[in-house]
Design an enzyme around this catalytic site. Structure first.
Site: not given
Ligand code: UD1
Length: 331
Positions: A12, A32, A36-37, A164, A193, A291
């Site tokens: 991505f 790559d 995942t790519g 991670y 994010n 989570r």
């Molecule tokens: C984390 C890192 C980010 C990194 C990424 C790699 C932090 C703050 N951020 O992202 O820098 O690049 O990992 O994957 O640690 N969620 C839902 N429903 C869903 C999916 C996710 O509620 O279907 C929630 C998760 O529980 C979380 C938030 O959304 O609270 C963001 O999740 P996600 O997009 O997976 O990213 P992070 O884990 O925050």
């Protein structure tokens, strides 16, 4: 014109870096292993760069030809020979290859350690030996863990809560060590994010914005883990591309870790409301348990990026969401 190796260039963020580099007329090499790519991401990057350059040519009425196709090395950077081929003849290495998921690393720490640490060490050794000018690494906001202080700035201690996050900390420490021990110039850009077109919503480990859009567009309710009041500094991908490319060139950035984000924070409940408006639906979320390994709040200080890199976000959150929804609808 310079030669840039983009590891994870079929991913991505990597494919957006490839696109911008081609647009600027650089030589690009992608490495790559397609874990995942995707090949479609490379094709889309080349297509978009070509369209942008021919639009520029008609305005300037000269010069800009379609970009060259990037070279592709298909292989696993956890093998040193692949890393050496990746670094050979490169001016800059943008090391984006990773298995980028917190929950996936909790489930399978050994596989993510290999992709995120072994491959990074190999890439550093290869870059050092090949005389690469600078290596820029994909760091992560997850390195900060759960700290009560917001926004999170680079002077704060790291506090990894997942394999991670720990792997990103170790990668970054290796970078600093290589700068000190061997004089290899390195920069770690800490992403917060990141979202945008080409983010794959295809697995339970995908970024939350890609999943929410996929479900809303399909007319299905998204799932929120926890109460939805956790916050993130969601950053549109064009902003991080800008930050990374600046980090290649600014002399004072070497040896540093730098946040690149927007400096704001949005809760998942707010995110959902904005997306409902853009998609045109009132589908409500289903709430489940929080989570494991999740961080509660994440917001970047971007003062260091502004000061050192001259960085400022160019695409705002809602604008980025609109562009991403458009892409999902067209894809
Ligand atoms: C984390 C890192 C980010 C990194 C990424 C790699 C932090 C703050 N951020 O992202 O820098 O690049 O990992 O994957 O640690 N969620 C839902 N429903 C869903 C999916 C996710 O509620 O279907 C929630 C998760 O529980 C979380 C938030 O959304 O609270 C963001 O999740 P996600 O997009 O997976 O990213 P992070 O884990 O925050």
């Amino acid at each position: 014109m310079a030669t840039y190796t983009v590891t994870g260039g079929a991913g991505f963020i990597g494919s957006h870096l490839v696109e911008e580099l081609l647009r600027r007329g650089h030589r690009v090499r992608i490495v790559d292993n397609f874990t995942t790519g995707k090949r479609e991401n490379i094709e889309a990057a080349v297509r978009s760069a070509g369209a942008a350059r021919s639009a520029g040519a008609s305005v300037r009425s000269a010069g800009a030809s379609a970009p060259a196709t990037p070279d592709l090395i298909e292989g696993d950077l956890a093998e040193l020979a692949v890393a050496r081929a990746a670094a050979d003849g490169a001016d800059y290495v943008l090391h984006q290859a990773a298995i980028p998921s917190v929950p996936r690393s909790v489930k399978d720490p050994i596989t993510s350690n290999r992709a995120n640490i072994d491959a990074t060490l190999n890439m550093l050794v290869a870059a050092r030996d090949a005389g690469v000018k600078r290596l820029v690494f994909a760091g992560s906001s997850s390195e900060y863990g759960d700290t009560p202080t917001l926004p999170k700035h680079e002077g704060m201690p790291t506090n990894p809560l997942s394999p991670y996050a720990l792997q990103k900390v170790v990668g970054e420490e290796y970078l600093k060590l290589f700068t000190r021990l061997y004089g290899l110039e390195t920069v770690s850009i800490r992403y917060f994010n990141v979202f945008g077109p080409r983010q794959d919503p295809g697995s339970a480990y995908s970024g939350v914005i890609s999943l929410f859009i996929k479900w809303l567009v399909a007319g299905e309710p998204p799932t929120i883990h926890g109460d939805g009041e956790q916050t993130r500094d969601f950053t549109y991908v064009a902003n991080v591309v800008d930050g990374v490319l600046r980090a290649c060139e600014v002399p004072a950035a070497s040896g540093e870790a730098i946040n690149v984000a927007t400096g704001g924070r949005i809760s998942l409940n707010q995110l959902l409301r904005v997306l409902q408006g853009i998609v045109g639906t009132d589908l409500a979320a289903v709430y489940g348990p929080p989570r494991v390994g999740d961080v509660r709040d994440s917001q970047a200080s971007i003062e260091k990026a502004e000061r050192l890199l001259g960085y400022a976000p160019t695409v705002a959150f809602e604008d980025g969401l609109r562009r991403t929804v458009e892409w999902f609808r067209a894809a």
